[in-house]
Design an enzyme around this catalytic site. Structure first.
Site, mmCIF file in Angstrom:
data_model
loop_
_atom_site.group_PDB
_atom_site.id
_atom_site.type_symbol
_atom_site.label_atom_id
_atom_site.label_comp_id
_atom_site.label_asym_id
_atom_site.label_seq_id
_atom_site.Cartn_x
_atom_site.Cartn_y
_atom_site.Cartn_z
ATOM 1 N N HIS A 1 0.791 -1.238 0.000
ATOM 2 C CA HIS A 1 0.000 0.000 0.000
ATOM 3 C C HIS A 1 0.818 1.281 0.000
ATOM 4 C CE1 HIS A 1 -0.216 0.360 4.712
ATOM 5 N NE2 HIS A 1 0.925 -0.163 4.313
ATOM 6 N N HIS A 2 2.157 1.180 0.011
ATOM 7 C CA HIS A 2 2.982 2.400 -0.089
ATOM 8 C C HIS A 2 3.369 2.717 -1.532
ATOM 9 C CE1 HIS A 2 3.150 2.551 4.194
ATOM 10 N NE2 HIS A 2 3.870 1.456 4.310
ATOM 11 N N CYS A 3 3.070 1.823 -2.451
ATOM 12 C CA CYS A 3 3.454 2.039 -3.850
ATOM 13 C C CYS A 3 2.314 2.681 -4.621
ATOM 14 C CB CYS A 3 3.853 0.712 -4.505
ATOM 15 S SG CYS A 3 4.536 0.933 -6.166
ATOM 16 N N ASN B 1 -0.333 5.339 1.809
ATOM 17 C CA ASN B 1 -0.194 6.525 0.952
ATOM 18 C C ASN B 1 -0.132 6.201 -0.540
ATOM 19 O OD1 ASN B 1 2.395 5.353 1.552
ATOM 20 N ND2 ASN B 1 3.378 7.195 0.754
#
Length: 380
Positions: free
Chosen positions: A166-168, A210
């Site tokens: 979920h950070h990509c 993010n």
């Protein structure tokens, strides 16, 4: 016109909608030990599930019936190799549905991958080894998430034992996340599955999601709920603007407060937006003692959290896709397996629903819920 993909192939009805491949696990000269993430976690989850025996699927009205049911079921395991959906690696063309070609070309430089995975020695490896030993497992997990999205629509629920990067975002990786699997799964569904036009992301990893937030910043088809430790990575203020329901936690938040907030806000999110699918990012880095999460949730609290999300999906008749995301302790694999077993024992995931050929999983869920309600009434 969508490109041709191998990720939306027909899955035998005998398979559980649980997606995994041995290629998920990262092992190369001990480099994986230089990051706190357990890079073999996914295989351990499957091994624990293979060792679990099923409980009878429905409550029994007498001790005699319970004994007969137990004798019939005691030798059946929750999963076996031939009952798991084998994940396929996402191709470059699959990845270009979301990612820019410029970003994918950057991954051909080892120092970029070293930065994203937070494993500095990767910098010194030839990129062909980085592609094979580091990025291929992540591409396979990404393919698994895309496959599980379609399975969730077809069967009512699906679990990718990996994924949750979920950070990509489309043009930037970080935090051990090289591919935007959550965004990809949603975009594939929007492009290829009739009747899927709205999605809700419930992100319960300890860190802010993010990546998908940046990807869906101005996309009103996607509702994002994010519950995270406000003091830790990534602290992406710009991405927070995409969160429709933001729950920021303090250091050391414990079970009672956490579960109350999760239950309240999951219900609130699903009442505010009636999605066609839920993508549930079920990170276990909320576990007490996690070196990066900073929260203090017990193993039982994690099991209860997953149960609450699946109960909400069931009560609202919404298909749900679960990905496992972060978790930086060796014991998280067993907790994930225990949680999946708990969901089965409670009838929140089951083989009958998974093998049904109903064209509308929401209708099938409604039928199964009614049967469960009648069964419970008969026992009162």
């Amino acid at each position: 016109m969508p490109h041709r993909t191998e990720l939306y192939h027909e899955v035998p009805p005998t398979c559980w909608p649980i997606v995994y491949s041995p290629d998920y696990n990262i092992t190369f000269m001990g480099l994986e030990k230089l990051h706190p993430f357990d890079a073999g976690k996914w295989g351990k989850v499957i091994n624990f599930l293979k060792g679990k025996k099923l409980l009878p699927p429905w409550p029994c009205s007498s001790r005699k019936n319970f004994y007969v049911s137990w004798v019939n079921w005691q030798e059946e395991k929750l999963i076996a190799d031939d009952l798991i959906v084998q994940a396929r690696e996402a191709t470059e063309e699959d990845l270009l549905v979301v990612h820019t070609r410029r970003y994918l070309n950057k991954l051909k430089w080892s120092f970029v991958v070293a930065t994203i995975t937070e494993i500095p020695p990767v910098l010194f490896l030839p990129n062909f080894l980085v592609q094979r030993k580091v990025l291929k497992p992540l591409r396979t997990q990404t393919g698994g998430t895309i496959m599980a999205g379609k399975l969730a629509i077809d069967r009512g629920w699906a679990i990718n034992v990996g994924g949750g990067f979920h950070h990509c975002s489309s043009d930037k990786g970080g935090g051990f996340c090289a591919y935007a699997d959550i965004t990809l799964a949603i975009k594939f569904l929007f492009e290829r599955v009739e009747g899927v036009s709205k999605a809700t992301i419930i992100d319960l990893d300890a860190h802010q999601g993010n990546g998908h937030e940046r990807d869906f910043m101005d996309d009103h088809r996607v509702y994002i709920m994010d519950v995270y430790n406000r003091y830790i990575y990534p602290g992406d203020g710009f991405a927070k603007r995409a969160i429709k329901r933001k729950v920021e936690l303090d250091w050391g938040t414990e079970d009672t407060e956490y579960l109350q907030k999760v239950q309240t806000h999951v219900e609130g999110a699903l009442n505010e937006s009636r999605p066609d699918i839920i993508i549930y990012n079920a990170g276990t880095d909320i576990l007490d003692g996690d070196p990066l999460g900073g929260l203090a949730i017990s193993p039982q609290g994690i099991v209860k959290r997953d149960e609450a999300v699946f109960r909400a999906a069931r009560s609202h008749r919404i298909p749900i896709l679960m990905v496992t995301s972060g978790g930086y302790q060796k014991r998280t694999a067993r907790i994930i397996a225990d949680s999946i077993l708990n969901l089965h024992n409670l009838g929140l995931i089951d083989k009958e629903l998974a093998t049904s050929e109903a064209k509308n999983p929401k209708v099938e869920l409604m039928i199964r819920e009614s049967i469960l309600d009648l069964t419970n009434l008969s026992l009162q």
